[in-house]
Design an enzyme around this catalytic site. Sequence first.
Site, mmCIF file in Angstrom:
data_model
loop_
_atom_site.group_PDB
_atom_site.id
_atom_site.type_symbol
_atom_site.label_atom_id
_atom_site.label_comp_id
_atom_site.label_asym_id
_atom_site.label_seq_id
_atom_site.Cartn_x
_atom_site.Cartn_y
_atom_site.Cartn_z
ATOM 1 N N ASN A 88 0.944 -1.286 -0.030
ATOM 2 C CA ASN A 88 -0.031 -0.083 0.023
ATOM 3 C C ASN A 88 0.949 1.224 0.101
ATOM 4 O OD1 ASN A 88 0.970 0.222 2.732
ATOM 5 N ND2 ASN A 88 -0.820 -0.626 3.431
ATOM 6 N N GLU A 109 3.572 1.391 2.659
ATOM 7 C CA GLU A 109 4.499 0.341 2.747
ATOM 8 C C GLU A 109 5.542 0.868 1.568
ATOM 9 O OE1 GLU A 109 1.599 -3.108 4.204
ATOM 10 O OE2 GLU A 109 1.903 -2.800 2.062
ATOM 11 N N ASP A 154 -5.627 -8.211 2.904
ATOM 12 C CA ASP A 154 -5.761 -9.281 2.668
ATOM 13 C C ASP A 154 -6.816 -9.878 1.866
ATOM 14 O OD1 ASP A 154 -4.148 -9.150 5.071
ATOM 15 O OD2 ASP A 154 -5.701 -9.718 6.559
#
Length: 488
Positions: free
Chosen positions: A209, A212, A279
Amino acid sequence: MIKNGQYLIQLFKTNVQNCHVLVIGDVMLDKYYFGEMKRISPEAPVPIVNKKDEMTTLGGAANVANNLVQLGCKVSLVGAVGNDQGGNEFFDLLKLQGIDSSGIIIDDRCTTIKTRVMSGNQQVLRIDHEVKMNISDLAIKHLESWLVQKLKKDHITSIIISDYEKGFCRKEICQKVITLANQLEIPIIIDPKGNKWDKYQNATVVTPNMTELSNILGAEIPNTNEVMYRYGPLLRKKYALDYLLVTRSGKGMSLIGEDEITHIFTLAKEVFDVSGAGDTVVSTLAAFLGIGARMDDAVNISNLAAGIVVGKVGTYAVQDDELLMQLEFLSENKNKLSSKVFFNEEYKQVISNWRREGKKIIFTNGCFDILHIGHATYLKKAKQLGDKLVIGLNSDHSVKRLKGPSRPIVNENDRAKMLTFFEFVDAVIIFNEDTPLNLISEIRPDILVKGGDYKAKEVVGREFASKTEIISFVDGYSTSDIIDKISN
């Protein structure tokens, strides 16, 4: 619109039973306490939440596994828990979901538990119970042996490494898995953490993302397309990745390949909780790559799944029929006005899904020609009576029969689409009869709502509803008055 929608639906239905995904990473439990926050503690300036309910679900890499199970895939999970009550709960949940737990190690650590306190749809506090520590060298050797045997014995269609930086995803494990996956031509998807991407070298796709991405670049970067063009190809090449997929929150996703960068707009209608959205992306991506979908198609469907998840409260796993239904709506072959608008009998599957989820369904109907504040107020009050608000909308032919040849002013497609812009409207069904009697008999709503001076016993279709409610219209507002003022 999603290209190849009908093909992907058929591909999924035909092959999902053969999809076997290996999920490796930091596993945990997600606990939720739900309640109401109405006052401040007299002991300290902190809110008091009066707990009404609680829920425990699989979290971290285990939530990825749960997402895959809900999509219909077979799943084997690899991770570490502690020899404690949390570990016992964890194994019970795996068994309940039918997830293969033979790769789970009981290590010298506590089971990671994230506890979230919720007031309504708002998260007010999170408590983490965890110890960040690397798994032992002995555990690594055991896992490497287990992985080799697993990949020999079972037909694994894709692999996910779900790294939460809790100490399980050591470089030795990641590189062993990636090497084996590449040798067997199994796509491997990485959900990364931290700034040590050397351990992800040679993976099929890494899915950071924006936070990150900033971490690996060493500085906070803006969420712009320019950043994707500037840094995306460099990172992809540096770590020898086939693809880099950047999830960009409200701006969707960017897929960086060898020759092209593709931007995919978000499909989320309303965001309640982003927990677990990443996830969902990697699990959906792994499922569709595992059944043979192209990368761009798999990414588009993952984006669709993420849009569903962020509209839910708590860690949520998308159901296979829920995803396929949305894919059907957005397929370029359907020519849909909106995923909330239904013609003919399209709505039956939606209603069936809501029933299965235990949702309370409210139904109302009308022409809604030239929307005004009276309509909006009435519909918002109706939604407050339950969970899902369904509107039966008179077609143009129906309105002409009821209101005369000069009506409607606004055609049925535009009237339907405008209603969907209200976040409290969940479905609009266009019907052609003079009354919605047949529609109500099919839906059998929990609550049938009518406006104005009706008495409950006079409402058409009341015999098919569990309860009938009358909501007064707002004084001084009507479509006919608006038309008269414009005419005069």
